[in-house]
Design a protein around this motif. Structure first.
Motif, PDB file in Angstrom:
ATOM      1  N   CYS A  83     -11.232   1.271 -11.800  1.00 58.22           N
ATOM      2  CA  CYS A  83     -11.430   2.454 -10.937  1.00 58.22           C
ATOM      3  C   CYS A  83     -10.140   2.881 -10.267  1.00 58.22           C
ATOM      4  N   ASP A  84     -10.120   4.107  -9.755  1.00 53.69           N
ATOM      5  CA  ASP A  84      -9.070   4.546  -8.829  1.00 53.69           C
ATOM      6  C   ASP A  84      -9.389   3.841  -7.517  1.00 53.69           C
ATOM      7  N   PHE A  85      -8.675   2.759  -7.238  1.00 50.30           N
ATOM      8  CA  PHE A  85      -9.074   1.841  -6.162  1.00 50.30           C
ATOM      9  C   PHE A  85      -9.111   2.539  -4.804  1.00 50.30           C
ATOM     10  N   ASP A  86      -8.085   3.321  -4.488  1.00 53.07           N
ATOM     11  CA  ASP A  86      -8.053   3.979  -3.172  1.00 53.07           C
ATOM     12  C   ASP A  86      -9.228   4.943  -3.009  1.00 53.07           C
ATOM     13  N   ASN A  87      -9.551   5.682  -4.103  1.00 53.17           N
ATOM     14  CA  ASN A  87     -10.702   6.595  -4.030  1.00 53.17           C
ATOM     15  C   ASN A  87     -11.988   5.811  -3.858  1.00 53.17           C
ATOM     16  N   ALA A  88     -12.114   4.713  -4.594  1.00 53.63           N
ATOM     17  CA  ALA A  88     -13.338   3.913  -4.502  1.00 53.63           C
ATOM     18  C   ALA A  88     -13.522   3.360  -3.098  1.00 53.63           C
ATOM     19  N   GLU A 142     -16.689  -5.381  -9.985  1.00 53.06           N
ATOM     20  CA  GLU A 142     -16.270  -6.201 -11.129  1.00 53.06           C
ATOM     21  C   GLU A 142     -15.317  -7.302 -10.628  1.00 53.06           C
ATOM     22  N   ARG A 143     -15.548  -8.536 -11.085  1.00 53.18           N
ATOM     23  CA  ARG A 143     -14.923  -9.717 -10.501  1.00 53.18           C
ATOM     24  C   ARG A 143     -13.407  -9.645 -10.333  1.00 53.18           C
ATOM     25  N   ASP A 201     -12.221  -9.718  -4.654  1.00 51.83           N
ATOM     26  CA  ASP A 201     -11.588 -10.146  -3.397  1.00 51.83           C
ATOM     27  C   ASP A 201     -10.766  -9.018  -2.771  1.00 51.83           C
ATOM     28  N   LYS A 202     -10.053  -8.283  -3.634  1.00 57.10           N
ATOM     29  CA  LYS A 202      -9.217  -7.172  -3.132  1.00 57.10           C
ATOM     30  C   LYS A 202     -10.100  -6.096  -2.494  1.00 57.10           C
ATOM     31  N   ALA A 235     -11.617  -7.268   0.911  1.00 54.39           N
ATOM     32  CA  ALA A 235     -10.583  -7.246   1.956  1.00 54.39           C
ATOM     33  C   ALA A 235     -10.281  -5.816   2.399  1.00 54.39           C
ATOM     34  N   ALA A 236     -10.239  -4.904   1.442  1.00 50.37           N
ATOM     35  CA  ALA A 236      -9.919  -3.511   1.772  1.00 50.37           C
ATOM     36  C   ALA A 236     -11.052  -2.850   2.553  1.00 50.37           C
ATOM     37  N   LEU A 237     -12.324  -3.157   2.186  1.00 49.37           N
ATOM     38  CA  LEU A 237     -13.435  -2.558   2.917  1.00 49.37           C
ATOM     39  C   LEU A 237     -13.513  -3.123   4.332  1.00 49.37           C
ATOM     40  N   LYS A 238     -13.124  -4.387   4.479  1.00 45.01           N
ATOM     41  CA  LYS A 238     -13.097  -5.006   5.820  1.00 45.01           C
ATOM     42  C   LYS A 238     -12.113  -4.263   6.728  1.00 45.01           C
ATOM     43  N   VAL A 239     -10.959  -3.921   6.172  1.00 45.15           N
ATOM     44  CA  VAL A 239      -9.970  -3.170   6.955  1.00 45.15           C
ATOM     45  C   VAL A 239     -10.551  -1.835   7.413  1.00 45.15           C
ATOM     46  N   LYS A 240     -11.306  -1.180   6.531  1.00 41.85           N
ATOM     47  CA  LYS A 240     -11.932   0.102   6.890  1.00 41.85           C
ATOM     48  C   LYS A 240     -12.961  -0.084   8.001  1.00 41.85           C
ATOM     49  N   ALA A 241     -13.744  -1.147   7.885  1.00 39.16           N
ATOM     50  CA  ALA A 241     -14.776  -1.408   8.899  1.00 39.16           C
ATOM     51  C   ALA A 241     -14.136  -1.701  10.251  1.00 39.16           C
ATOM     52  N   GLU A 242     -13.030  -2.434  10.219  1.00 40.09           N
ATOM     53  CA  GLU A 242     -12.311  -2.768  11.467  1.00 40.09           C
ATOM     54  C   GLU A 242     -11.810  -1.497  12.160  1.00 40.09           C
TER      55      GLU A 242
END
Ligand SMILES: NC(=O)c1ccc[n+]([C@@H]2O[C@H](COP(=O)([O-])OP(=O)(O)OC[C@H]3O[C@@H](n4cnc5c(N)ncnc54)[C@H](O)[C@@H]3O)[C@@H](O)[C@H]2O)c1
Ligand SMILES: O=C/C=C/C=C(\O)C(=O)O
Length: 486
Positions: free
Chosen positions: A267-272, A297-298, A302-303, A306-313
């Motif tokens: 995926c386009d990771f930043d967009n996702a 997808e495995r 982890d990446k 971690a990235a969604l956690k930063v958004k939630a924070e």
């Protein structure tokens, strides 16, 4: 303090019973006003007014004249944008920037799309040879269904009410609206606009109150109602469908969901990340189309976590009109209690709490609001409660997958079938997965993008029927076939 009344036959009225209930601000639990609960007498009066209006000036308007009047309504809703914004934000506590970009603009758009649609609708015609050698021609005639009961939830009050009122009125029906008990203000305010633009009394009516043994069930059981369109929980949809059975009234049901996002490694990771952040946390997770199950997808699991956690924070809770507010409260103490019970359940079931799981530490003047933390879980089996049951809060569980087949199987493993979003740059795979996911609405590399001409609705236990563009005609009109022999 506001005095929130019913709107019947062009007049604001209280009720025979004298019963009222408090409407409190979800941000700080302050008292907004008293709502006059509509009982059976008020529901009877509203249905009678709607019936009478069908046979008055409203029923005599041509399609073009009716649409011209509704286009005036669109202009007046836009003219009173700030009044609707203030009312919606007070009822829901949602950030003002969200309401001003989503809720209020759709209040007008939901009428405009249907005046544009209805003016250009044709019906079919067929010619046949009759047995005696003559000719017969058939043609279709669409007529209004009649008095439509519109029952709405509290998460997008103006948007969801006008999404039903727009087509109903554009098709020539009259309506009795029962807003959620939690969010009466914008539907009630719309009555002023109806009067201002000259919509005849009785065409648009509002009865405020609750569901069972209150305005909601009195309305759905009313023999003078010709059709019921409902948006809300699946279990409520069941009750309403049962009520509609008496008298054989059609229903249009937009119900609950437990929506999945499927994120592939390509995926386009930043967009996702940006889009899943919206689909999980926007409107404090109180969007039926929202994501509560994320399958990743495995290789990028982890990446992604971690990235969604930063958004939630970064989801700073606060007052609706504070510019740095990123998330509001839930709509009520009742709903806050429900969401927190799922937070506790997840912990009991052994979830890894990546972020959140409780109530944010708010300033003293906001401590009594309906706040919960944006929350992310991992590590639970697909059988866990927070993976199976709709929570309707700012939370999600993230699960890794290894194959496309496994992702599709997990996404489909639910009684619901409302919405899914798929993130991949492989368009063949996106189309292949989208055609296997058992939902009514599937977004690829996007979420909650809306073309109002398209069919909107849920599969399985997420609903019955499709509304949007021409699709709304099926519910809001009767189609008669006329045959003439010559
Ligand atoms: N599919 C969609 O488009 C969509 C959109 C928004 C919300 N929803 C769903 O709505 C739910 C949240 O909204 P809610 O808590 O207001 O839902 P709810 O079902 O509790 O209430 C919805 C409306 O129905 C009324 N009601 C309740 N019981 C009734 C009865 N027996 N007869 C008649 N009316 C009755 C309520 O007063 C309210 O106005 C969630 O499940 C969410 O998924 C679905
Ligand atoms: O919370 C559910 C959102 C529903 C949205 C619509 O019905 C729409 O966008 O028309």
């Amino acid at each position: 303090m506001k005095d929130i009344k019913n709107f019947i036959n062009g007049q604001y009225v209280t009720n025979v019973s004298g019963k009222t209930y408090e409407k409190r601000n979800p941000v700080d639990n302050s008292l907004i006003g008293l709502v006059h609960e509509a009982g059976q007498p008020e529901v009877d009066a509203a249905v009678a007014a709607a019936r009478a209006a069908l046979h008055g000036p409203w029923g005599k308007l041509s399609v073009v004249e009716r649409c011209a009047m509704l286009d005036g309504l669109v202009a007046e809703i836009n003219h009173r944008f700030d009044d609707f914004l203030q009312a919606e934000v007070a009822d829901t506590g949602k950030p003002a920037h969200l309401a001003s970009h989503i809720d209020i603009p759709r209040g007008a758009a939901n009428f405009k799309i249907f005046t544009d649609t209805i003016k250009n609708v044709s019906t079919e015609s067929f010619e046949m040879r009759t047995p005696d050698g003559k000719t017969a021609r058939s043609y279709g005639v669409r007529t209004p269904r009649g008095v439509i009961a519109i029952i709405c939830p509290w998460n997008l009050p103006l948007l969801l009410m006008t999404w039903k009122c727009g087509p109903a009125m554009a098709c020539g029906n009259t309506v009795v609206v029962k807003p959620s008990e939690a969010t009466p203000s914008t539907a009630t305010l719309l009555g002023e606009v109806m009067n201002k633009v000259g919509v005849p009394p009785g065409v648009y009516n509002v009865v405020n109150g609750f569901g069972v043994n209150s305005a909601g069930s009195f309305l759905t059981a009313h023999p003078g109602v010709n059709g019921i369109t409902f948006t809300g929980e699946t279990k409520t949809g069941t009750a309403i469908m049962k009520a509609a059975a008496d008298g054989i009234r059609p229903v249009s049901l937009e119900l609950g969901g437990k929506n999945a996002a499927v994120v592939f490694a390509d995926c386009d990771f930043d967009n996702a990340i940006a889009t899943v952040t919206r689909s999980v946390f926007e409107n404090c997770g109180q969007v039926c189309l929202g994501t509560e199950r994320v399958y990743v997808e495995r290789p990028i699991f982890d990446k992604f976590v971690a990235a969604l956690k930063v958004k939630a924070e970064g989801m700073k809770p606060g007052r609706p009109f504070d510019h740095d507010t990123k998330i509001g409260p839930l709509v009520s103490k009742i709903h806050q209690k429900k969401v927190l019970s799922y937070y506790a359940r997840a912990k009991e079931e052994g979830a890894t709490i990546v972020f959140g799981g409780g109530v944010p530490d708010m300033p003293d003047d906001l401590k009594d609001g309906c706040w919960v933390e944006p929350t992310i879980w991992t590590g639970l089996p697909e059988t866990a409660s927070v993976v199976r049951e709709e929570i309707f809060g700012p939370c999600c569980h993230i699960q890794p997958f290894d194959t496309e087949e496994e992702a599709v199987r997990m996404a489909n493993d639910t009684k619901y079938g409302l919405a899914t979003s798929i993130y991949t740059q492989d368009i063949s795979r996106a189309s292949r997965v989208a055609t296997q996911i058992e939902v009514g609405l599937c977004w690829i590399n996007s979420w909650f993008l809306r073309d109002l001409r398209t069919p909107f609705g849920g599969s399985k236990q997420s609903g019955i029927g499709r509304e949007g563009g021409l699709h709304s005609l099926e519910f809001y009109t009767e189609l008669r076939n006329v045959m003439v022999k010559y």
